[in-house]
Design a protein around this motif. Sequence first.
Motif, mmCIF file in Angstrom:
data_model
loop_
_atom_site.group_PDB
_atom_site.id
_atom_site.type_symbol
_atom_site.label_atom_id
_atom_site.label_comp_id
_atom_site.label_asym_id
_atom_site.label_seq_id
_atom_site.Cartn_x
_atom_site.Cartn_y
_atom_site.Cartn_z
ATOM 1 N N GLY A 181 0.850 -1.190 0.000
ATOM 2 C CA GLY A 181 0.000 0.000 0.000
ATOM 3 C C GLY A 181 0.881 1.233 0.000
ATOM 4 O O GLY A 181 1.862 1.304 0.732
ATOM 5 N N LYS A 182 0.560 2.223 -0.807
ATOM 6 C CA LYS A 182 1.413 3.392 -0.987
ATOM 7 C C LYS A 182 1.175 4.418 0.109
ATOM 8 O O LYS A 182 0.048 4.876 0.322
ATOM 9 C CB LYS A 182 1.144 4.011 -2.353
ATOM 10 C CG LYS A 182 2.131 5.113 -2.736
ATOM 11 C CD LYS A 182 1.876 5.602 -4.153
ATOM 12 C CE LYS A 182 2.882 6.681 -4.544
ATOM 13 N NZ LYS A 182 2.636 7.194 -5.915
ATOM 14 N N MET A 186 -2.634 5.702 0.338
ATOM 15 C CA MET A 186 -3.481 4.605 0.813
ATOM 16 C C MET A 186 -3.290 4.443 2.318
ATOM 17 O O MET A 186 -2.188 4.152 2.780
ATOM 18 C CB MET A 186 -3.120 3.307 0.099
ATOM 19 C CG MET A 186 -3.240 3.387 -1.413
ATOM 20 S SD MET A 186 -2.543 1.938 -2.246
ATOM 21 C CE MET A 186 -3.715 0.675 -1.768
ATOM 22 N N THR A 188 -4.809 2.498 5.987
ATOM 23 C CA THR A 188 -5.048 1.083 6.269
ATOM 24 C C THR A 188 -6.086 0.929 7.380
ATOM 25 O O THR A 188 -5.953 1.535 8.444
ATOM 26 C CB THR A 188 -3.745 0.383 6.701
ATOM 27 O OG1 THR A 188 -2.717 0.639 5.743
ATOM 28 C CG2 THR A 188 -3.952 -1.118 6.818
ATOM 29 N N LEU A 232 -6.588 0.743 2.014
ATOM 30 C CA LEU A 232 -7.713 1.525 1.523
ATOM 31 C C LEU A 232 -7.267 2.443 0.399
ATOM 32 O O LEU A 232 -6.141 2.931 0.388
ATOM 33 C CB LEU A 232 -8.317 2.360 2.655
ATOM 34 C CG LEU A 232 -8.793 1.605 3.896
ATOM 35 C CD1 LEU A 232 -9.320 2.592 4.932
ATOM 36 C CD2 LEU A 232 -9.852 0.566 3.545
ATOM 37 N N GLN A 233 -8.181 2.704 -0.501
ATOM 38 C CA GLN A 233 -7.879 3.595 -1.618
ATOM 39 C C GLN A 233 -8.229 5.023 -1.227
ATOM 40 O O GLN A 233 -9.127 5.657 -1.781
ATOM 41 C CB GLN A 233 -8.651 3.176 -2.871
ATOM 42 C CG GLN A 233 -8.100 3.796 -4.151
ATOM 43 C CD GLN A 233 -6.655 3.385 -4.407
ATOM 44 O OE1 GLN A 233 -6.329 2.206 -4.480
ATOM 45 N NE2 GLN A 233 -5.778 4.375 -4.545
ATOM 46 N N GLY A 234 -7.500 5.546 -0.209
ATOM 47 C CA GLY A 234 -7.755 6.892 0.268
ATOM 48 C C GLY A 234 -7.224 7.074 1.663
ATOM 49 O O GLY A 234 -6.789 6.124 2.325
ATOM 50 N N SER A 239 -12.657 5.303 3.383
ATOM 51 C CA SER A 239 -12.213 5.085 2.008
ATOM 52 C C SER A 239 -12.483 3.638 1.602
ATOM 53 O O SER A 239 -12.432 2.732 2.447
ATOM 54 C CB SER A 239 -10.719 5.385 1.875
ATOM 55 O OG SER A 239 -10.434 6.735 2.168
ATOM 56 N N ALA A 242 -8.791 -1.137 -1.294
ATOM 57 C CA ALA A 242 -8.072 -1.232 -2.561
ATOM 58 C C ALA A 242 -8.490 -2.526 -3.251
ATOM 59 O O ALA A 242 -8.443 -3.607 -2.659
ATOM 60 C CB ALA A 242 -6.571 -1.225 -2.300
ATOM 61 N N GLU A 243 -8.912 -2.409 -4.490
ATOM 62 C CA GLU A 243 -9.512 -3.545 -5.189
ATOM 63 C C GLU A 243 -8.560 -4.722 -5.362
ATOM 64 O O GLU A 243 -8.988 -5.876 -5.379
ATOM 65 C CB GLU A 243 -10.036 -3.092 -6.555
ATOM 66 C CG GLU A 243 -11.191 -2.098 -6.466
ATOM 67 C CD GLU A 243 -11.706 -1.691 -7.823
ATOM 68 O OE1 GLU A 243 -11.140 -2.177 -8.841
ATOM 69 O OE2 GLU A 243 -12.666 -0.896 -7.879
ATOM 70 N N ASP A 244 -7.274 -4.451 -5.474
ATOM 71 C CA ASP A 244 -6.321 -5.524 -5.773
ATOM 72 C C ASP A 244 -5.567 -6.016 -4.542
ATOM 73 O O ASP A 244 -4.573 -6.731 -4.670
ATOM 74 C CB ASP A 244 -5.319 -5.058 -6.831
ATOM 75 C CG ASP A 244 -4.511 -3.850 -6.370
ATOM 76 O OD1 ASP A 244 -4.970 -3.159 -5.440
ATOM 77 O OD2 ASP A 244 -3.424 -3.615 -6.939
ATOM 78 N N LYS A 245 -6.019 -5.638 -3.350
ATOM 79 C CA LYS A 245 -5.269 -6.001 -2.149
ATOM 80 C C LYS A 245 -6.189 -6.635 -1.099
ATOM 81 O O LYS A 245 -7.015 -5.958 -0.492
ATOM 82 C CB LYS A 245 -4.567 -4.773 -1.572
ATOM 83 C CG LYS A 245 -3.521 -4.188 -2.526
ATOM 84 C CD LYS A 245 -2.741 -3.070 -1.884
ATOM 85 C CE LYS A 245 -1.782 -2.426 -2.877
ATOM 86 N NZ LYS A 245 -0.808 -3.386 -3.417
#
Length: 353
Positions: A181-182, A186, A188, A232-234, A239, A242-245
């Motif tokens: 996760g960036k 992103m 968590t 999370l994408q945010g 948020s 994340a779709e790919d995690k």
Amino acid sequence: MKPLPILAAVLTFGVALTVSSATTSAADGPLVYKGEEGPGAGTKVVLIAGDHEYRSEETVPALARILAKRHGFDCTVLFSQNKKGEIDPAADDIPGLEALKDADLMVNFLRFKNLPDDQMRHIDLYLRRGGPVVGLRTATHAFKMSGDSGYGRYSFQSKEQGYEGGFGRQILGETWAGHYGKNHVMSTRLDLNEEQLDHPILRGVKNPWVEAGGYWADPMPNSTTLAFAQPLQGMTPDSPPAEDKEPAPGAWVRTYELPWGPADSNPGSRRVFTTTYGASEDLRNDGFRRMLVNACFWAAGLEEKIEPDMNVSLVGPYQPNTFRFGGHVKGVKPSDMAGWDTPIPPAGDAKTD
């Protein structure tokens, strides 16, 4: 070593003037938050800060203040320091590690440290006697020892038989395994393991969320996951995932065994709590902060003292810097955070080097 009589008198006078803070700090000594009363009274915790990115020098004293002021623990806070005695996340020098000799708990938030043998010896002896450990974020890769070190087995890439993965893998349950996760894009969410809701560390914990991006982890088989990290994408708790995690272990407990056994006949509890989170900004979340405080109680063998409504609020001004490499406040000494009311971190220049 006992202070000289004149110095002792000066220190006594100074403590008398600041008795409400119940803390002491020598110019070249460790930062100590002396507990007064509470369920942790008589329990000594040594908390060690020294990472390059996630502002452990802010997280660790803030956690120590909660343990001491709210719950009576005696907390000694150690930092990596430069030759001026200033807190320096990049320094490979942590004065005061001899405090581990009679510690009841070690909290470790280090990253890639190459400490001299005379300092590593104190950590080694603590672990040989089975002292409990709480490890935060980069503690999975706390050590990166040089080839001539007598403690190379603690390195995060250790290949020594029976000690593969070093301190991180063999003690905490996982070594450095990569980001998941960036950071600053992103956050968590930590989803509590429904099968472990009765665990003392999760008592009263609700909606833990952290601002740090994810770390991947696959803890040792004898580990029990308490919370799964969902990137999370945010940067808000609501948020979307994340779709790919998929979720990954984000907090777990275990006990450790060293290949060579304890150094004496009192092996201690060997209890370990590890979380791949703990950045300074993460501590602003009530649920995560409660989990950390509960973990310290549990690791020290005080799980029966954990109450779901224990006071885990921050003590004194806490305004963490946005974590990044080189982002620590420059010129700070441990004594700058003495007392309950000094700001963490102290005001100063936190611009990137």
